[in-house]
Design a protein around this motif. Structure first.
Motif, short mmCIF file in Angstrom:
data_model
loop_
_atom_site.label_atom_id
_atom_site.label_comp_id
_atom_site.label_asym_id
_atom_site.label_seq_id
_atom_site.Cartn_x
_atom_site.Cartn_y
_atom_site.Cartn_z
N LEU A 62 -2.94 -10.35 11.69
CA LEU A 62 -2.34 -9.33 10.83
C LEU A 62 -2.50 -9.68 9.36
O LEU A 62 -2.87 -8.83 8.54
N LEU A 63 -2.25 -10.93 9.03
CA LEU A 63 -2.40 -11.36 7.64
C LEU A 63 -3.86 -11.26 7.18
O LEU A 63 -4.13 -10.82 6.06
N GLU A 64 -4.77 -11.63 8.04
CA GLU A 64 -6.20 -11.60 7.68
C GLU A 64 -6.72 -10.19 7.44
O GLU A 64 -7.58 -10.00 6.59
N VAL A 65 -6.20 -9.21 8.16
CA VAL A 65 -6.69 -7.84 7.98
C VAL A 65 -5.92 -7.08 6.90
O VAL A 65 -6.22 -5.93 6.61
N ALA A 71 3.05 -8.26 9.61
CA ALA A 71 3.18 -9.68 9.96
C ALA A 71 4.58 -10.19 9.68
O ALA A 71 5.14 -10.94 10.48
N GLU A 72 5.17 -9.78 8.55
CA GLU A 72 6.54 -10.21 8.23
C GLU A 72 7.52 -9.74 9.29
O GLU A 72 8.41 -10.49 9.70
N ILE A 73 7.38 -8.51 9.72
CA ILE A 73 8.29 -7.98 10.74
C ILE A 73 8.10 -8.72 12.06
O ILE A 73 9.08 -9.09 12.72
N LEU A 74 6.85 -8.97 12.45
CA LEU A 74 6.61 -9.72 13.69
C LEU A 74 7.20 -11.12 13.59
O LEU A 74 7.83 -11.60 14.55
N TYR A 109 8.14 1.27 12.19
CA TYR A 109 7.67 2.64 12.37
C TYR A 109 7.43 3.34 11.03
O TYR A 109 6.61 4.25 10.95
N ALA A 110 8.12 2.90 9.99
CA ALA A 110 8.00 3.53 8.67
C ALA A 110 6.85 2.96 7.83
O ALA A 110 6.56 3.49 6.76
N LEU A 111 6.20 1.90 8.31
CA LEU A 111 5.15 1.27 7.51
C LEU A 111 3.96 2.21 7.28
O LEU A 111 3.53 2.92 8.17
N LYS A 112 3.45 2.15 6.07
CA LYS A 112 2.24 2.87 5.69
C LYS A 112 1.36 1.89 4.93
O LYS A 112 1.87 1.10 4.15
N PRO A 113 0.08 1.87 5.11
CA PRO A 113 -0.70 2.69 6.04
C PRO A 113 -0.53 2.22 7.48
O PRO A 113 0.01 1.15 7.74
N SER A 114 -1.02 3.03 8.38
CA SER A 114 -0.94 2.71 9.80
C SER A 114 -1.89 1.56 10.13
O SER A 114 -2.81 1.25 9.37
N MET A 115 -1.66 0.93 11.27
CA MET A 115 -2.54 -0.15 11.71
C MET A 115 -3.97 0.37 11.87
O MET A 115 -4.93 -0.31 11.51
N PHE A 116 -4.12 1.57 12.38
CA PHE A 116 -5.46 2.15 12.54
C PHE A 116 -6.16 2.24 11.19
O PHE A 116 -7.32 1.85 11.07
N ASP A 117 -5.44 2.73 10.18
CA ASP A 117 -6.04 2.85 8.85
C ASP A 117 -6.37 1.49 8.25
O ASP A 117 -7.40 1.32 7.59
N ILE A 118 -5.51 0.52 8.48
CA ILE A 118 -5.77 -0.84 7.98
C ILE A 118 -7.03 -1.41 8.62
O ILE A 118 -7.90 -1.94 7.94
N LEU A 119 -7.12 -1.29 9.94
CA LEU A 119 -8.29 -1.82 10.64
C LEU A 119 -9.56 -1.07 10.24
O LEU A 119 -10.62 -1.67 10.05
N GLN A 120 -9.45 0.22 10.09
CA GLN A 120 -10.60 1.02 9.70
C GLN A 120 -11.12 0.60 8.33
O GLN A 120 -12.32 0.45 8.13
#
Length: 135
Positions: A62-65, A71-74, A109-120
């Motif tokens: 999570l930190l790397e991407v 990552a903080e929440i996890l 659930y409120a985090l932006k951007p989404s994980m999909f957008d981060i990975l993309q």
């Protein structure tokens, strides 16, 4: 097109779970699997379904991407997770959830951007070479 490439890659990785040696692909899989589990049922579901073995690698990925808030929440949830035992029924899971839910779920659930957008965004160049999409 990059969204199609990422979705195709995720489907492919789902079929290879447990056989992924490439560090870049592992990061995609760990972060995506984490996000899907949390989005579907919160951190308790993630810990219940996935165990906690991969949590340190997932935090690192999570930190790397660039998903620092994720990552903080996890990290916070993991520090309080304790032993999450496997249940045998939905009733047992409901009882466990009533005792052990994570308040951080709503923050996640409120985090932006989404994980999909981060990975993309993080893998934009790699996706071009990894996945071919025909029109």
């Amino acid at each position: 097109r990059s969204d199609e490439r990422l979705l195709a890659l995720i489907v492919y990785l789902t079929e290879l779970y447990g056989c992924i040696d490439d560090p870049g692909l592992q990061k995609i899989w760990l972060t995506w699997r984490y996000d899907c589990q949390v989005q579907n049922g919160g951190h308790l579901q993630y810990f219940h379904n996935m165990d906690t073995t991969d949590v340190p690698k997932t935090i690192s990925a999570l930190l790397e991407v660039g998903a620092e808030k994720h990552a903080e929440i996890l990290k916070s949830c993991f520090a309080r997770s304790g032993a999450v035992y496997r249940v045998r029924s939905l009733e047992e899971y409901s009882e466990m959830a009533a005792e052990r839910s994570f308040t951080e779920d709503s923050d996640y659930y409120a985090l932006k951007p989404s994980m999909f957008d981060i990975l993309q965004a993080f893998y934009a160049k790699d996706l071009e070479s990894w996945v071919a999409v025909e029109a």
